[in-house]
Design a protein around this motif. Structure first.
Motif, PDB file in Angstrom:
ATOM      1  N   ALA A  87       0.827  -1.202   0.000  1.00 47.60           N
ATOM      2  CA  ALA A  87       0.000   0.000   0.000  1.00 47.60           C
ATOM      3  C   ALA A  87       0.865   1.257   0.000  1.00 47.60           C
ATOM      4  O   ALA A  87       0.635   2.191  -0.777  1.00 47.60           O
ATOM      5  N   VAL A  88       1.885   1.287   0.854  1.00 51.77           N
ATOM      6  CA  VAL A  88       2.746   2.466   0.942  1.00 51.77           C
ATOM      7  C   VAL A  88       3.532   2.654  -0.356  1.00 51.77           C
ATOM      8  O   VAL A  88       3.609   3.760  -0.899  1.00 51.77           O
ATOM      9  N   VAL A  89       4.106   1.574  -0.854  1.00 44.02           N
ATOM     10  CA  VAL A  89       4.936   1.679  -2.066  1.00 44.02           C
ATOM     11  C   VAL A  89       4.107   2.130  -3.262  1.00 44.02           C
ATOM     12  O   VAL A  89       4.563   2.919  -4.091  1.00 44.02           O
ATOM     13  N   PHE A  90       2.859   1.670  -3.347  1.00 44.58           N
ATOM     14  CA  PHE A  90       2.019   2.009  -4.491  1.00 44.58           C
ATOM     15  C   PHE A  90       1.097   3.198  -4.227  1.00 44.58           C
ATOM     16  O   PHE A  90       0.213   3.496  -5.035  1.00 44.58           O
ATOM     17  N   GLY A  91       1.310   3.878  -3.103  1.00 44.43           N
ATOM     18  CA  GLY A  91       0.580   5.119  -2.859  1.00 44.43           C
ATOM     19  C   GLY A  91      -0.893   4.947  -2.563  1.00 44.43           C
ATOM     20  O   GLY A  91      -1.680   5.876  -2.756  1.00 44.43           O
ATOM     21  N   CYS A  92      -1.287   3.769  -2.109  1.00 44.44           N
ATOM     22  CA  CYS A  92      -2.682   3.497  -1.761  1.00 44.44           C
ATOM     23  C   CYS A  92      -2.839   3.694  -0.256  1.00 44.44           C
ATOM     24  O   CYS A  92      -2.116   3.083   0.529  1.00 44.44           O
ATOM     25  N   ILE A  93      -3.730   4.556   0.172  1.00 38.85           N
ATOM     26  CA  ILE A  93      -3.851   4.902   1.585  1.00 38.85           C
ATOM     27  C   ILE A  93      -4.180   3.655   2.408  1.00 38.85           C
ATOM     28  O   ILE A  93      -5.223   3.026   2.200  1.00 38.85           O
ATOM     29  N   PRO A  94      -3.294   3.254   3.330  1.00 37.21           N
ATOM     30  CA  PRO A  94      -3.562   2.033   4.104  1.00 37.21           C
ATOM     31  C   PRO A  94      -4.647   2.274   5.149  1.00 37.21           C
ATOM     32  O   PRO A  94      -4.586   3.241   5.908  1.00 37.21           O
ATOM     33  N   LYS A 145      -2.862  12.940   2.236  1.00 38.50           N
ATOM     34  CA  LYS A 145      -2.279  11.631   2.514  1.00 38.50           C
ATOM     35  C   LYS A 145      -1.602  11.088   1.261  1.00 38.50           C
ATOM     36  O   LYS A 145      -0.516  10.489   1.343  1.00 38.50           O
ATOM     37  N   GLN A 146      -2.222  11.295   0.109  1.00 39.28           N
ATOM     38  CA  GLN A 146      -1.615  10.823  -1.136  1.00 39.28           C
ATOM     39  C   GLN A 146      -0.317  11.565  -1.437  1.00 39.28           C
ATOM     40  O   GLN A 146       0.642  10.974  -1.944  1.00 39.28           O
ATOM     41  N   ARG A 147      -0.285  12.855  -1.141  1.00 42.03           N
ATOM     42  CA  ARG A 147       0.946  13.622  -1.377  1.00 42.03           C
ATOM     43  C   ARG A 147       2.074  13.118  -0.481  1.00 42.03           C
ATOM     44  O   ARG A 147       3.227  13.023  -0.907  1.00 42.03           O
ATOM     45  N   ASN A 170       5.911  10.724  -1.451  1.00 48.54           N
ATOM     46  CA  ASN A 170       7.285  11.075  -1.119  1.00 48.54           C
ATOM     47  C   ASN A 170       8.180   9.836  -1.220  1.00 48.54           C
ATOM     48  O   ASN A 170       7.916   8.829  -0.567  1.00 48.54           O
ATOM     49  N   PRO A 171       9.227   9.879  -2.034  1.00 50.97           N
ATOM     50  CA  PRO A 171      10.091   8.686  -2.220  1.00 50.97           C
ATOM     51  C   PRO A 171      10.677   8.158  -0.921  1.00 50.97           C
ATOM     52  O   PRO A 171      10.899   6.949  -0.792  1.00 50.97           O
ATOM     53  N   SER A 172      10.934   9.026   0.052  1.00 51.12           N
ATOM     54  CA  SER A 172      11.539   8.559   1.299  1.00 51.12           C
ATOM     55  C   SER A 172      10.608   7.622   2.058  1.00 51.12           C
ATOM     56  O   SER A 172      11.061   6.718   2.773  1.00 51.12           O
ATOM     57  N   MET A 173       9.300   7.824   1.898  1.00 46.25           N
ATOM     58  CA  MET A 173       8.330   6.956   2.552  1.00 46.25           C
ATOM     59  C   MET A 173       8.402   5.550   1.973  1.00 46.25           C
ATOM     60  O   MET A 173       8.367   4.555   2.689  1.00 46.25           O
TER      61      MET A 173
END
Length: 411
Positions: free
Chosen positions: A293-300, A347-349, A353-356
């Motif tokens: 979810a985090v890697v693909f930007g989907c709000i967990p 949350k999507q922004r 962030n690549p660091s996330m």
């Protein structure tokens, strides 16, 4: 009439957010957690890696190479990373931390599930070895040592919670820092000071499934996985503490919920089209769905009471995710459709962030800010060690004969 209005609002919300491109601008991560994601551990700690006989690690892996790809493989990759890390020292007298490379989750069933039953004996054997051949364990009885124990219930070494609780953490590890995927507050299998990490997800596999960032997010809520443990818990009472069963029973026919036990070939691509990804973790953050979810930007959407999430002192989970109490699962539709679009976009922004994304992955080779570095950052933040960890001459704290009789057999 109220029900019609509710669905009209929900569909309108879905349309308004789905129309916003996935390529939203990133937002700076700041505050008590996020601003330390970029910390560099180099120069802040030194780690000595014990040179153990290969039966504790490499030979175990040679017997079953599947260990390289299962969700607990962080123990293998952390070992490889440290061998070539600039924080490694070959002089144990200058080390801040001592690392014992033991692959405790590499005994797999034919189905690829790790069996933890030999792990306590393997761990005891390794500790006996380092305490007999080096003086460093005996100075602190492990208080300046860390161990990677990425099993279901960490160093309790059992996959069933009830039995894991009965066993408790292996007595010889009570003073050590445990790096583990299990994390639940007030649980006997989580020592204070443990470092909770994400499970291992093959980075290259995820990278090959990336879709264009401008793809609209047209799925409101997405989940793929089991809802019941058919063999052991067909009623869904304890599996994920009933959270998955409740999701299925309440929302299997809900048009806003794209949920199924099927695992399509487009699984990763579908996650990138979804706004919310369900993470009914139950009792542990080791589900790969959290990483995905985090890697693909989907709000967990995190459904797990008292959960301790990976790198919680560095990742601002409250800002990037949605937390739902287990008792409120039946209200998921109302909860998620009530979140204002501007909150969702923020949350999507943050997720963009690549660091996330880096912080949740164990890439090879390692990258600055990745999960390897977050573990080291967590260890660095524990320094300097309190002088009280060093034992007085003749002092002993740990009980070498404690624990189940089976654990005391030679390995």
């Amino acid at each position: 009439m109220m029900k019609l209005c509710f669905w009209a609002f929900a569909i309108s919300l879905l349309s308004s957010i789905a129309a916003v491109p996935n390529a939203v601008p990133t937002e700076r991560i700041s505050g008590s957690a996020g601003d330390v994601l970029e910390d560099n551990p180099v120069g802040r700690l030194k780690v000595y890696v014990y040179d153990l006989p290969s039966k504790y690690n490499k030979k175990t892996l040679q017997k079953d190479p599947r260990c390289l790809t299962h969700m607990f493989a962080a123990e293998i990759y952390m070992h490889r990373f440290l061998l070539n890390s600039p924080v490694r020292t070959l002089n144990p007298d200058e080390a801040d931390w001592f690392y014992t490379p033991i692959y405790v989750t590499c005994d797999l069933t034919p189905n690829g599930l790790p069996l933890p039953f030999k792990s306590p004996r393997m761990m005891r054997s390794a500790i006996q070895l380092i305490s007999s051949n080096w003086p460093y364990w005996n100075r602190t009885e492990g208080a300046d040592h860390f161990f990677v124990v990425p099993h279901d219930f960490g160093a309790c070494f059992h996959y069933q919670e009830e039995k894991a609780i009965d066993r408790g953490i292996l007595p010889l590890l009570q003073r050590a820092t445990l790096v583990q995927t299990f994390g639940q507050r007030h649980h006997v299998c989580l020592n204070e000071g443990s470092i909770t990490i994400p499970p291992y997800c093959p980075p290259q596999k995820m990278k090959t499934h990336l879709i264009p960032p401008e793809t609209p997010r047209s799925i409101f809520v997405y989940f793929r996985g089991l809802f019941y443990d058919v063999n052991n818990d067909p009623e869904g009472g304890y599996y994920a503490r009933g959270a998955r069963a409740a999701v299925w029973e309440n929302f299997k026919n809900n048009p806003l919920f794209d949920i199924s036990t099927d695992h399509p070939t487009t699984y990763y691509e579908d996650m990138q089209r979804a706004i919310f990804c369900l993470c009914p973790l139950g009792w542990a953050p080791w589900s790969p769905r959290l990483v995905e979810a985090v890697v693909f930007g989907c709000i967990p959407v995190i459904i797990a009471d008292d959960i301790v999430l990976p790198f919680a002192d560095a990742i601002p989970w409250e800002e990037i995710g949605v937390f739902v109490d287990e008792k409120d699962v039946s209200n998921l539709d109302t909860i998620l459709t009530s979140i204002p679009p501007d909150v969702i976009l923020r949350k999507q922004r943050l997720l963009a962030n690549p660091s996330m994304k880096r912080a949740m992955m164990f890439p090879q080779p390692a990258q600055s800010g990745d999960a390897f570095h977050q573990i080291l950052n967590g260890l660095a933040r524990k320094l300097p060690h309190d002088k009280g960890i060093y034992l007085k001459p003749g002092e002993r704290i740990l009980n070498w004969t404690a624990g189940p009789v089976g654990d005391l057999k030679p390995w």
